[in-house]
Design an enzyme around this catalytic site. Structure first.
Site, mmCIF file in Angstrom:
data_model
loop_
_atom_site.group_PDB
_atom_site.id
_atom_site.type_symbol
_atom_site.label_atom_id
_atom_site.label_comp_id
_atom_site.label_asym_id
_atom_site.label_seq_id
_atom_site.Cartn_x
_atom_site.Cartn_y
_atom_site.Cartn_z
ATOM 1 N N HIS A 195 37.908 53.576 38.197
ATOM 2 C CA HIS A 195 38.750 53.103 39.243
ATOM 3 C C HIS A 195 38.820 53.636 40.222
ATOM 4 O O HIS A 195 38.444 53.565 41.798
ATOM 5 C CB HIS A 195 39.970 52.831 38.850
ATOM 6 C CG HIS A 195 40.484 52.413 37.409
ATOM 7 N ND1 HIS A 195 41.240 52.186 36.121
ATOM 8 C CD2 HIS A 195 39.985 51.123 37.188
ATOM 9 C CE1 HIS A 195 41.116 51.995 35.157
ATOM 10 N NE2 HIS A 195 40.824 50.973 35.915
ATOM 11 N N LYS B 144 52.179 42.545 26.907
ATOM 12 C CA LYS B 144 50.909 44.091 27.335
ATOM 13 C C LYS B 144 52.166 45.048 26.086
ATOM 14 O O LYS B 144 52.677 45.598 26.763
ATOM 15 C CB LYS B 144 50.132 44.390 27.938
ATOM 16 C CG LYS B 144 48.710 45.051 27.634
ATOM 17 C CD LYS B 144 47.838 44.827 28.488
ATOM 18 C CE LYS B 144 46.726 45.045 28.891
ATOM 19 N NZ LYS B 144 45.915 45.669 30.026
ATOM 20 N N ARG C 169 31.137 46.833 35.086
ATOM 21 C CA ARG C 169 30.586 48.533 34.719
ATOM 22 C C ARG C 169 29.310 47.594 33.880
ATOM 23 O O ARG C 169 28.257 48.634 33.669
ATOM 24 C CB ARG C 169 31.038 48.528 33.967
ATOM 25 C CG ARG C 169 32.545 49.654 33.979
ATOM 26 C CD ARG C 169 33.473 49.213 32.522
ATOM 27 N NE ARG C 169 33.860 48.833 32.416
ATOM 28 C CZ ARG C 169 35.283 48.634 31.822
ATOM 29 N NH1 ARG C 169 35.651 49.338 30.845
ATOM 30 N NH2 ARG C 169 35.549 47.427 30.773
ATOM 31 N N SER D 3 39.611 52.592 30.657
ATOM 32 C CA SER D 3 40.934 52.487 30.514
ATOM 33 C C SER D 3 41.877 52.912 28.469
ATOM 34 O O SER D 3 42.012 53.674 28.031
ATOM 35 C CB SER D 3 42.537 51.403 30.538
ATOM 36 O OG SER D 3 42.429 52.039 32.109
#
Length: 151
Positions: free
Chosen positions: A17, A41, A90, A127
């Site tokens: 990030h 979440k 990515r 993450s």
């Protein structure tokens, strides 16, 4: 003034990030790191901790702001007058997923998505991987900015 939001949950912010944000400030006059709030979440870090990690990481970068939002990202963009969404890619799977979201966003609002490829040295960092390393008492410090530390 060209402004972009960089949305995510940032649980926690990673070096991947960080790389996208640092490169993004060369393209935009302002980057708003937009922490999305999703009640469904389960987060490892509180919203306040995630926001503080990012603010401390970019304390010396006046072009980076941090905000939180609920709901659709494009609605938030329109609410604050931002025309661009910045996203990092990515791998090919990220591209396919992000492409579908970008097309949907463009259908919903006049918002353009800008993709940056992650640097090779951070392309493996996610993450979810960082959280797993933390949960298992591994050395997560190689994966996150210096401001991200577990107490």
């Amino acid at each position: 003034m060209k402004r972009a939001i960089f949305p995510g949950s940032f649980d926690p912010i990673t070096l991947g990030h960080y790389d996208i944000i640092k490169r993004g400030v060369t393209l935009f006059d302002e980057i708003i790191v937009a922490i999305g709030i999703n009640a469904d979440k389960k987060y490892m870090f509180s919203l306040e901790e995630r926001k503080a990690f990012i603010e401390k990481t970019f304390a010396d970068e006046p072009k980076v702001k941090v905000m939180t939002y609920k709901g659709l990202t494009v609605d938030f963009c329109q609410e604050i007058g931002v025309e661009f969404i910045l996203r990092g890619l990515r791998n090919p799977a990220d591209f396919e997923f992000e492409k579908a979201i970008a097309h949907t966003n463009r259908d919903l609002a006049p918002i353009e998505t800008v993709f940056l490829l992650t640097a090779a040295r951070t392309s493996y960092i996610a993450s979810s991987i960082v959280r797993d390393v933390i949960r298992n008492n591994g050395d997560y410090t190689k994966l996150v900015p210096l401001t991200v530390r577990v107490k």
